[in-house]
Structures are given as structure tokens and as C-alpha cells.
Enzyme design. Structure first.
Site, mmCIF file in Angstrom:
data_model
loop_
_atom_site.group_PDB
_atom_site.id
_atom_site.type_symbol
_atom_site.label_atom_id
_atom_site.label_comp_id
_atom_site.label_asym_id
_atom_site.label_seq_id
_atom_site.Cartn_x
_atom_site.Cartn_y
_atom_site.Cartn_z
ATOM 1 N N HIS A 1 0.121 52.931 5.825
ATOM 2 C CA HIS A 1 1.550 52.777 5.542
ATOM 3 C C HIS A 1 2.344 52.595 6.824
ATOM 4 C CE1 HIS A 1 5.400 53.306 3.604
ATOM 5 N NE2 HIS A 1 5.674 54.342 4.354
ATOM 6 N N ARG B 1 20.549 57.668 1.003
ATOM 7 C CA ARG B 1 19.116 57.868 1.206
ATOM 8 C C ARG B 1 18.376 56.546 1.446
ATOM 9 N NH1 ARG B 1 14.772 61.844 -1.879
ATOM 10 N NH2 ARG B 1 12.995 61.131 -0.629
ATOM 11 N N ARG C 1 6.172 68.389 -18.220
ATOM 12 C CA ARG C 1 7.483 67.842 -17.846
ATOM 13 C C ARG C 1 8.034 68.488 -16.581
ATOM 14 N NH1 ARG C 1 8.501 68.274 -23.444
ATOM 15 N NH2 ARG C 1 8.093 66.285 -24.532
ATOM 16 N N GLU D 1 7.040 56.318 11.250
ATOM 17 C CA GLU D 1 8.144 57.002 10.543
ATOM 18 C C GLU D 1 8.989 57.819 11.520
ATOM 19 O OE1 GLU D 1 6.928 56.046 6.280
ATOM 20 O OE2 GLU D 1 8.725 56.061 7.556
ATOM 21 N N HIS E 1 6.094 47.479 2.148
ATOM 22 C CA HIS E 1 5.429 47.687 0.848
ATOM 23 C C HIS E 1 4.803 46.398 0.334
ATOM 24 C CE1 HIS E 1 7.775 51.620 -0.195
ATOM 25 N NE2 HIS E 1 6.742 51.833 0.599
ATOM 26 N N GLU F 1 18.548 58.941 -4.186
ATOM 27 C CA GLU F 1 18.704 57.623 -3.535
ATOM 28 C C GLU F 1 19.778 56.788 -4.243
ATOM 29 O OE1 GLU F 1 15.184 55.074 -3.447
ATOM 30 O OE2 GLU F 1 15.531 54.738 -1.320
ATOM 31 N N HIS G 1 10.904 49.120 5.053
ATOM 32 C CA HIS G 1 9.967 49.303 3.940
ATOM 33 C C HIS G 1 9.921 48.151 2.943
ATOM 34 C CE1 HIS G 1 9.596 53.273 5.562
ATOM 35 N NE2 HIS G 1 8.760 53.650 4.619
ATOM 36 N N LYS H 1 10.399 62.610 -3.174
ATOM 37 C CA LYS H 1 9.869 61.371 -3.753
ATOM 38 C C LYS H 1 8.384 61.571 -4.010
ATOM 39 C CE LYS H 1 12.826 57.486 -2.371
ATOM 40 N NZ LYS H 1 12.858 56.213 -1.571
ATOM 41 N N LYS I 1 15.265 63.554 8.072
ATOM 42 C CA LYS I 1 15.010 63.371 6.643
ATOM 43 C C LYS I 1 15.687 64.466 5.825
ATOM 44 C CE LYS I 1 12.043 61.907 3.088
ATOM 45 N NZ LYS I 1 10.795 61.244 2.673
ATOM 46 N N ASN J 1 14.559 53.936 4.007
ATOM 47 C CA ASN J 1 13.698 52.832 3.608
ATOM 48 C C ASN J 1 13.699 51.716 4.639
ATOM 49 O OD1 ASN J 1 12.846 50.919 0.841
ATOM 50 N ND2 ASN J 1 12.254 53.028 0.990
#
Ligand SMILES: NC(=O)c1ccc[n+]([C@@H]2O[C@H](COP(=O)([O-])OP(=O)(O)OC[C@H]3O[C@@H](n4cnc5c(N)ncnc54)[C@H](O)[C@@H]3O)[C@@H](O)[C@H]2O)c1
Ligand SMILES: O=C(O)C(=O)C[C@@H](O)[C@H](O)[C@H](O)COP(=O)(O)O
Ligand SMILES: [Zn+2]
Length: 371
Positions: A275, A252, A132, A196, A263, A248, A259, A154, A238, A256
């Protein structure tokens, strides 16, 4: 930054997570033991266990790090992952859990992800889920990994239904960006990371765009005169955003930018596209969407194509895929129920959310990036 100097960029702790540092420099691996210790490492005296997760392409690097840590008294194992997106699967995560279980990995032991963004996404996800949550350290070895993937917490894997649909917010205990690693990075992977960097320029720090435009050829190489500044500026963008919104819940989302379509393209291409290449097309799409929605001025919209093309990033995608792409965008993590949400610009460095755009406007924007 001089040859031996190290730049330290702080990422604030939020939502119950600890702050950490992103180190940028050269010959940084000597910082690992200190980071492991600060990561809440093994009991005093005992060095404990460390798992070095690395892609096949970096088998030598991974083994060298493992050997060095073993020489310092750690019980160090190296776990080889597939290269690139093939690492970001439930099967690879399950393989890592099996290895950690067989090694008797406990909560005072540390995972080190050495590789590009795909590696650090998988390594961070394994760290988030084993017991965990155990601590991990990111050692990004690509431009994209350094400026984006390794920072911000992330983590995750892809599924057949979409990109990064399974994951966790699990910040690292530290990030080591050794710029020397970039010397061996293939140019197409290097250029992918520029997407990016350019994204950071459009959403927050336009000086990045000026630097790229002043020397686009140099921007494509680790020896470029602005390389360190481009990387550090992007990390700072960032770090500033994620320090205020780890999970997010608001701002945040600006990270994206481009994106939502990106994606969908990556999934449509069975994760074979890089990517950054998908993000490049996604940003041109988002700029056209912003322009068509009356939000973005022509000069800034046009600047997207000019800057991205100048470093060799793609601007278009197959024109006959819209229905499939639209379906995939509906499960984007920014969607709320049937409401599609896009990050667009209200001007340079003025990102905002466009909710529920007219489907005809979406199709028209796609027409602008159709090959
Ligand atoms: N978690 C986040 O916030 C975040 C942010 C941006 C991107 N990402 C993810 O990052 C991934 C893309 O990362 P990437 O562009 O770094 O690609 P990548 O991790 O796929 O690496 C590209 C290729 O280069 C190899 N490689 C890595 N470092 C090398 C080096 N120094 N020398 C030679 N080869 C090397 C890898 O083995 C791989 O084959 C995507 O999955 C994307 O979703 C995550
Ligand atoms: O860190 C973020 O937040 C980002 O959106 C950075 C993106 O560049 C990155 O590709 C991220 O993995 C995308 O996030 P996702 O939640 O859409 O998977
Ligand atoms: Zn991205």
C-alpha cells in the site's frame, strides 16, 4: 519517550462513538486486560471470550497473546489469517464469522486484531459486522498499522472491483503500539509505512518532513534516532483529523492524499503492491496534479520526489496503464457520480479538494509518474 514510558494519544469520540487511547511504547501487552475491561468486556467475574486475529507471519505472537489471556481467565481463541492483502477478502471475513458463531461469541466478548494494517482492517470489519457490532482492540505491528490503519475506525476488505469497497466505520476501544514489534518487520514493509508518515508531513505537520530529511537512512529503521517521534507525530495528525470527522463527511478526506491513484495501482497489480509503495507514487501524481492545476508551488511539488526517494519509495508506475487506472478511479469513494475528486495541496500543509480536473491535466500529471 524513555524506554519504559508510554505515550498516550487521545482520539475523540464522535458521531455516537466512544473516545479511545492510542498507546505508544514498549512491552505494552500488559495493558490488554485493562483495555478489554474498558471495552465493555464480559460480565463481572466472568472473563468472557476473546478472539485474537493474527496473520500467519505472527502465529507465535498471536498464540502467546492467547495463552496469556487464557492464563488470566479469558476463554481465548486465536484465529490465523492469511498474510497481507490476502486477509482482506469476503471469504476470510466469512471464515471468521463461522469461527465466532461456533465459539458462541456474544456482544460482551472482544476481538483483538494483532498485525499490520491488512489484519486490523479485516479484524475491525469482522468486529463491525459480527452481531451488528462488537468491541475490538487493535494491536498494530507495522509502521503503517501504527501510524494510520489502526487509528480512526476505517475497517474493510477489498473486492475484485476495487480497494476497500466494502467496510464500515467502527473505531477500536483502544490501540496498543508496541514499538518492539517493528524489530522483526521486513525492511520493505517498514519503508511502506514511511509513505503514510511522509503523507502526514505534507498534509499537516511539515516537521515530519524535516525529521526524515535530516536522517533518511535512520527513518528506514526501527532504531532510527527519530523513529518514535515520527510515529507519534503521524498518529497525532490522524487522531486530530478523525476526532472531528469520523465518517469522512469533510476534512477527513485529506488523509486520502495520494490514494486515488494509489488504490487504482493496487487493484491493477491485484493487490500485490504494498500500500505504501502505491501511496508514494500516488502522492507524486497528486503533487504534479496540484502543480499543473496552478495550485502547488514548484518547491513543494519537487520536495515530494526528494523525500520519498530518499527513503527508497517508488516514484513511478507503468506508463501504459492510464485507461485502466482512470476507470478504477471513477469508483473511488471520494467520487460523486461522474465527478472525480482529488486531494491536492494549495501549498505545504494546505490540503484541498480538486473537483473535476480537466482530463488532459490528469493525463499530463500521469505522464510525470510514468516509467
Ligand atoms: N483503515 C485505515 O485507516 C488504513 C490506513 C492505512 C492503510 N490501511 C490498509 O493497511 C494495509 C497495509 O498495512 P501494512 O502496511 O501494515 O501491511 P500488512 O498488514 O499487509 O503487513 C505487511 C506484512 O508484514 C507482516 N507483518 C506484520 N507485522 C509484522 C511484524 N511485526 N514482523 C514481521 N512481519 C510482520 C504481515 O503478516 C504481512 O505479511 C492496506 O490494506 C491498507 O489499505 C488502512
Ligand atoms: O483514514 C483515512 O481516512 C484515510 O484515508 C487513511 C488512508 O491512509 C487509508 O489508506 C484508508 O484506508 C484509505 O481510505 P479509503 O476510504 O480510500 O479506503
Ligand atoms: Zn493509506
Amino acid at each position: 519517550m524513555t524506554e519504559q514510558s508510554v505515550t498516550r494519544i487521545q482520539v475523540g469520540g464522535t458521531e455516537g462513538t466512544a473516545p479511545y487511547e492510542v498507546l505508544v511504547g514498549r512491552q505494552l501487552l500488559g495493558e490488554l486486560p485493562g483495555l478489554i475491561g474498558r471495552a465493555g468486556g464480559p460480565p463481572a467475574g466472568g472473563r468472557g471470550r476473546v478472539a485474537v486475529l493474527h496473520p500467519e507471519a505472527l502465529a507465535g505472537t498471536g498464540e502467546a497473546i492467547r495463552e496469556d489471556l487464557a492464563a488470566q481467565g479469558y476463554e481465548a481463541i486465536a484465529v490465523q489469517l492469511p498474510n497481507a492483502e490476502e486477509a482482506k477478502t469476503a471469504e476470510v471475513a466469512a471464515y471468521c464469522w463461522k469461527v465466532l458463531g461456533q465459539t458462541g461469541f456474544t456482544r460482551t466478548d472482544v476481538i483483538i486484531g494483532v498485525g499490520g494494517g491488512a489484519t486490523t482492517d479485516l479484524a475491525g470489519f469482522v468486529a463491525a459486522t459480527w452481531l451488528r457490532g462488537v468491541r475490538w482492540i487493535a494491536v498494530p505491528t507495522t509502521v503503517l498499522g501504527m501510524v494510520d490503519a489502526a487509528v480512526g475506525g476505517k475497517t474493510g476488505i477489498n473486492t475484485a472491483e476495487g480497494k476497500n469497497l466494502v467496510g464500515a466505520f467502527h473505531p477500536p476501544a483502544g490501540v496498543l503500539c508496541d514499538l518492539a514489534a517493528l524489530d522483526s518487520l521486513p525492511v520493505n514493509d517498514y519503508v511502506s509505512g514511511l509513505a503514510e508518515i511522509i503523507k502526514a508531513g505534507f498534509i499537516a505537520d511539515p516537521a515530519i518532513l524535516d525529521l526524515v530529511e535530516s536522517d533518511p537512512e535512520g527513518a528506514r529503521t526501527p532504531a532510527g534516532r527519530h523513529t518514535a517521534e515520527l510515529i507519534e507525530r503521524s498518529i497525532r495528525v490522524k487522531a486530530e483529523v478523525v476526532s472531528g470527522d469520523l465518517k469522512e463527511s469533510g476534512r477527513r478526506e485529506i488523509l486520502n492524499y495520494g490514494h486515488t491513484l494509489a488504490h487504482a495501482i493496487e487493484k491493477n497489480e491485484r493487490y500485490k503492491w504494498r500500500h505504501g509503495a502505491a501511496v508514494s507514487v500516488g502522492m507524486v501524481f497528486a503533487a504534479e496534479l496540484g502543480r499543473l492545476a496552478g495550485r502547488l508551488d514548484d518547491a513543494t511539488a519537487d520536495r515530494h520526489r526528494a523525500v520519498l526517494e530518499s527513503v527508497g519509495l517508488p516514484l513511478t508506475y507503468r506508463g501504459d496503464q492510464w485507461p485502466r487506472l482512470l476507470e478504477t478511479m471513477k469508483v473511488d469513494k471520494k467520487s460523486r457520480g461522474n465527478l472525480l475528486r482529488f486531494i491536492v495541496l494549495d501549498g505545504l500543509a494546505k490540503p484541498t479538494v480538486l473537483e473535476g480536473p480537466d482530463p488532459a491535466v490528469l493525463l499530463a500529471a500521469y505522464g510525470e509518474v510514468s516509467a
